[in-house]
Design a protein around this motif. Sequence first.
Motif, mmCIF file in Angstrom:
data_model
loop_
_atom_site.group_PDB
_atom_site.id
_atom_site.type_symbol
_atom_site.label_atom_id
_atom_site.label_comp_id
_atom_site.label_asym_id
_atom_site.label_seq_id
_atom_site.Cartn_x
_atom_site.Cartn_y
_atom_site.Cartn_z
ATOM 1 N N PHE A 23 45.049 69.098 52.160
ATOM 2 C CA PHE A 23 44.287 70.296 52.519
ATOM 3 C C PHE A 23 45.071 71.195 53.469
ATOM 4 O O PHE A 23 45.778 70.718 54.341
ATOM 5 C CB PHE A 23 42.955 69.913 53.180
ATOM 6 C CG PHE A 23 42.087 69.074 52.297
ATOM 7 C CD1 PHE A 23 41.447 69.628 51.197
ATOM 8 C CD2 PHE A 23 41.924 67.722 52.555
ATOM 9 C CE1 PHE A 23 40.660 68.848 50.372
ATOM 10 C CE2 PHE A 23 41.129 66.937 51.736
ATOM 11 C CZ PHE A 23 40.489 67.501 50.640
ATOM 12 N N ALA A 24 44.894 72.486 53.283
ATOM 13 C CA ALA A 24 45.518 73.461 54.173
ATOM 14 C C ALA A 24 44.565 73.740 55.333
ATOM 15 O O ALA A 24 44.054 74.845 55.495
ATOM 16 C CB ALA A 24 45.836 74.739 53.407
ATOM 17 N N MET A 25 44.294 72.683 56.104
ATOM 18 C CA MET A 25 43.415 72.821 57.267
ATOM 19 C C MET A 25 43.858 71.814 58.315
ATOM 20 O O MET A 25 44.597 70.881 58.019
ATOM 21 C CB MET A 25 41.942 72.631 56.891
ATOM 22 C CG MET A 25 41.579 71.272 56.327
ATOM 23 S SD MET A 25 39.817 71.082 55.942
ATOM 24 C CE MET A 25 39.626 72.144 54.562
ATOM 25 N N THR A 26 43.386 72.027 59.511
ATOM 26 C CA THR A 26 43.771 71.142 60.610
ATOM 27 C C THR A 26 43.092 69.785 60.470
ATOM 28 O O THR A 26 42.086 69.640 59.772
ATOM 29 C CB THR A 26 43.361 71.753 61.960
ATOM 30 O OG1 THR A 26 41.932 71.812 62.022
ATOM 31 C CG2 THR A 26 43.966 73.143 62.160
ATOM 32 N N GLN A 27 43.647 68.825 61.155
ATOM 33 C CA GLN A 27 43.051 67.494 61.187
ATOM 34 C C GLN A 27 41.659 67.568 61.817
ATOM 35 O O GLN A 27 40.743 66.855 61.417
ATOM 36 C CB GLN A 27 43.941 66.530 61.964
ATOM 37 C CG GLN A 27 43.425 65.111 61.963
ATOM 38 C CD GLN A 27 44.355 64.164 62.703
ATOM 39 O OE1 GLN A 27 45.510 64.488 62.956
ATOM 40 N NE2 GLN A 27 43.844 63.007 63.055
#
Length: 119
Positions: free
Chosen positions: A41-45
């Motif tokens: 995913f192109a999102m933060t942890q």
Amino acid sequence: MAVVEDELSLVFSALADPTRRAILERLARGDATVNQLAEPFAMTQQAVSKHLKVLEHARLISRTRTAQSRPCVLETVRLDAAAGWIARHRQIWADRHDRLEEHLAALHAEQRRDDGTRR
């Protein structure tokens, strides 16, 4: 107005998000850590962790402790309950559709009879 959070509503709400569905699909292949789940995913942890909290609240996943890591585990009981609800209602809707189809066919046949007697 108070919102009642029944189990089925929590499950459907959790399943409404495509990221959470993807996480569940990944967990269906085996347990995974937050880092492993965050990879595609192109999102933060942190954002992935928020999705995991929603899934955990709906009791679709749980977290175990293995040494220093806390892998996520898919819990299928709630998914089975949601699938059962869908199956029961699918049958009800199919029965209603069948009855409507029969009624419309009867109306159509009656209309043809009436058209034949008017000539």
